[in-house]
Design an enzyme around this catalytic site. Structure first.
Site, mmCIF file in Angstrom:
data_model
loop_
_atom_site.group_PDB
_atom_site.id
_atom_site.type_symbol
_atom_site.label_atom_id
_atom_site.label_comp_id
_atom_site.label_asym_id
_atom_site.label_seq_id
_atom_site.Cartn_x
_atom_site.Cartn_y
_atom_site.Cartn_z
ATOM 1 N N CYS A 142 0.720 -1.409 0.205
ATOM 2 C CA CYS A 142 0.369 -0.167 0.275
ATOM 3 C C CYS A 142 0.981 0.991 0.049
ATOM 4 O O CYS A 142 0.949 2.413 -0.251
ATOM 5 C CB CYS A 142 -0.626 -0.170 1.203
ATOM 6 S SG CYS A 142 -0.071 -0.592 2.694
ATOM 7 N N GLU A 165 -4.518 2.767 -6.543
ATOM 8 C CA GLU A 165 -4.277 1.618 -6.666
ATOM 9 C C GLU A 165 -3.632 0.369 -7.859
ATOM 10 O O GLU A 165 -3.986 -0.406 -8.071
ATOM 11 C CB GLU A 165 -3.807 0.853 -5.451
ATOM 12 C CG GLU A 165 -3.625 1.436 -4.127
ATOM 13 C CD GLU A 165 -3.945 0.962 -2.918
ATOM 14 O OE1 GLU A 165 -2.954 0.921 -1.709
ATOM 15 O OE2 GLU A 165 -4.447 0.588 -2.349
#
Ligand code: ADP
Length: 495
Positions: free
Chosen positions: A299, A396
């Site tokens: 992340c 993402e």
């Protein structure tokens, strides 16, 4: 044990680390409904083992066990808990090679990286075991004669942990370490793709002397019913979640009904900025560590790479050379530097994000296709001239794709970098000390790497701002999240 794939079975020194049942109240129990869930090896698609496909009843049993074990665990002194947690830490480090094999097999990161994660993860257990001894309260100056004001720090209580597949070991210890050190008991639901690392940690916790019921683990095929118990049960006092922003928002909403404390580590959209005064070799090396570690599935991976106009060709040349050298392969094969993606959905997503970027004008400098090995492998990829209209600029990527665009000056790039609802990590390379301070302060994120692409350690607070989350993990700030602050007023003291 004929259910367990021989590929990992034969490599393990301590075969008792391979557990497939839930850990509830100190016992290994089959899921109540009897269902099973296959765990596959993303490197070759083989089935490694079957774990319990648990449901709400199993989750409730885990909560009951954690609740029952709570008072005795909280009543131990911090020093007594420290001794048990230190034993857990020692065992994790001692078994790092076996744990690394299990992790690499179910998750797909190269073995050396997997062993690295196990040791890094163990660091959270050791650090918080120590820090539990420093959970100081306070004595405050009084507002009145005959009164004394005292602040106590107490464990929150039963804590539910929901963890992702990208760090199957460290995301557990990063939560369970502080929770247990603070005196909380835990119910844990690991990700469906990577439950074996969690269960192995559970086995070592039992060996270390963590009492029955203090750490409970429930595996599943479908997380929603377990999530509903963890977020809705009145005996659960806190939820700590790491995963996607979408699921984090859902769980936060579900927690509202019982006003649970929440810690959320959610998605990011990290900017990685290379200024024209940067050491370009260091910047390229930093980007390799930040972007291609774990096949880009972290992340805090760089998602949007900004390179100042004048140094674009020189930077791309260095980066492309390093990316071409990456060795793609099976996680358990010697020499592998980049493994497969976690599953087919992840592969399809990365592939469609790259296609979309190229359709919107990006140049493919390296890669850009599925890897010739087939399966879940994707080529390490560098794209330049990426449009900010591309999907991967806003979502993402979670894959081995470096997406680059140029910028003109500092003022412009700060605005561009902050133009996202996410705020987890940001990175920049510059040798100007004034700029280093300015940009570090102006990036709207929880974590900044200045001339550094690798920032994770148990010694520092990890966490995001904006839609990237709530709370911090690691460091002294990480213990706070598992403690309540109680004010006690002593009255009638005379003077
Ligand atoms: P990712 O996209 O990285 O898989 P997710 O947020 O889907 O991220 O998954 C992270 C964790 O959240 C996993 O343990 C998964 O099982 C869990 N999860 C996903 N959906 C739910 C849900 N509805 N309730 C509870 N947990 C969930």
């Amino acid at each position: 044990m004929n259910d367990i794939a021989t590929a990992i079975w034969e490599r393990l020194t301590d075969k008792a680390l391979l557990k497939t049942r839930n850990l509830i109240g100190g016992q290994w129990r089959a899921a109540l409904g009897g269902g099973l869930h296959p765990v596959t090896n993303p490197s070759d698609g083989s089935v490694l083992a079957h774990v319990g496909a648990s449901g709400a009843d199993d989750a409730c049993a885990a909560v009951a066990a954690a609740h029952a074990a709570g008072p005795a665990w909280a009543a131990l002194t911090a020093k007594e808990r420290d001794a048990i947690l230190k034993a857990w830490h020692r065992l994790i480090v001692e078994h790092r090679n076996d744990l690394g094999v299990i992790l690499a097999a179910e998750q797909g990161k190269p073995l050396a990286e997997a062993v690295g994660e196990v040791v890094y993860g163990a660091g959270f257990v050791e650090w918080f075991a120590e820090e539990g001894k420093r959970a100081y309260g306070d004595v405050l100056p009084s507002h009145a004669r005959g009164k004394r004001l005292v602040v106590l720090k107490q464990p929150v209580g039963v804590t539910a942990l929901i963890t992702p597949w990208n760090f199957p070991s460290a995301m557990i210890t990063r939560k369970a370490g502080p929770a247990l050190a603070a005196g909380c008991t835990v119910v844990l639901k690991p990700a469906e793709d990577t439950p074996l690392s969690a269960l192995a940690l559970g086995e070592l916790a039992l060996r270390a002397g963590v009492p029955p019921g203090v750490l409970n683990i429930v595996t599943c095929a479908n997380p929603a019913p377990i999530g509903e118990v963890f977020t809705g049960h009145r005996l659960v006092r806190k939820l700590s979640f790491t995963g996607s922003t979408r699921v984090g928002k859902l769980l936060m909403a579900q927690c509202a009904g019982t006003v649970k404390k929440v810690s959320l580590e959610l998605g990011g959209n990290a900017a990685f900025i290379v200024f024209d005064d940067a050491d370009l070799d260091a910047a390229a090396a930093g980007l390799m560590a930040c972007k291609f570690r774990n096949t880009g599935q972290t992340c805090i991976s760089a998602n949007r790479i900004f390179v100042q106009q004048g140094v674009m060709p020189a930077f791309i040349e260095r980066l492309a050379a390093a990316v071409r050298r990456l060795v793609v392969g099976d996680a358990l094969e010697a020499g592998t530097q980049q493994g497969p993606l976690i599953n087919d959905a992840a592969l399809q997503k990365v592939s469609s994000l790259v296609r979309d970027a190229v359709e919107r004008g990006a140049n493919v400098v390296v890669g850009g296709e599925m890897h010739a090995r087939g399966g879940l492998y994707y080529q390490p990829t560098v794209l330049s001239g990426v449009s900010d209209q591309s999907r991967l600029w806003h979502e993402e990527i979670f894959g081995p794709v470096a997406a680059i665009r140029s910028f003109v000056d500092e003022e412009e790039v700060i605005v561009l970098a902050n133009d996202t609802p996410y705020g987890l990590a940001g990175y920049f390379y510059s040798r100007d000390v004034g700029r280093a301070w300015r940009v570090a302060e102006e990036l709207d994120v929880g974590i900044v790497g200045v001339n550094e692409g690798f920032v994770s350690t148990e010694l520092a607070p990890f966490g995001g701002v904006k839609e990237s989350g709530i709370g911090r993990e690691g460091s002294k700030y990480g213990l706070e999240d598992y403690m309540e602050t109680k004010y006690v007023c002593f009255g009638g003291l005379g003077r």
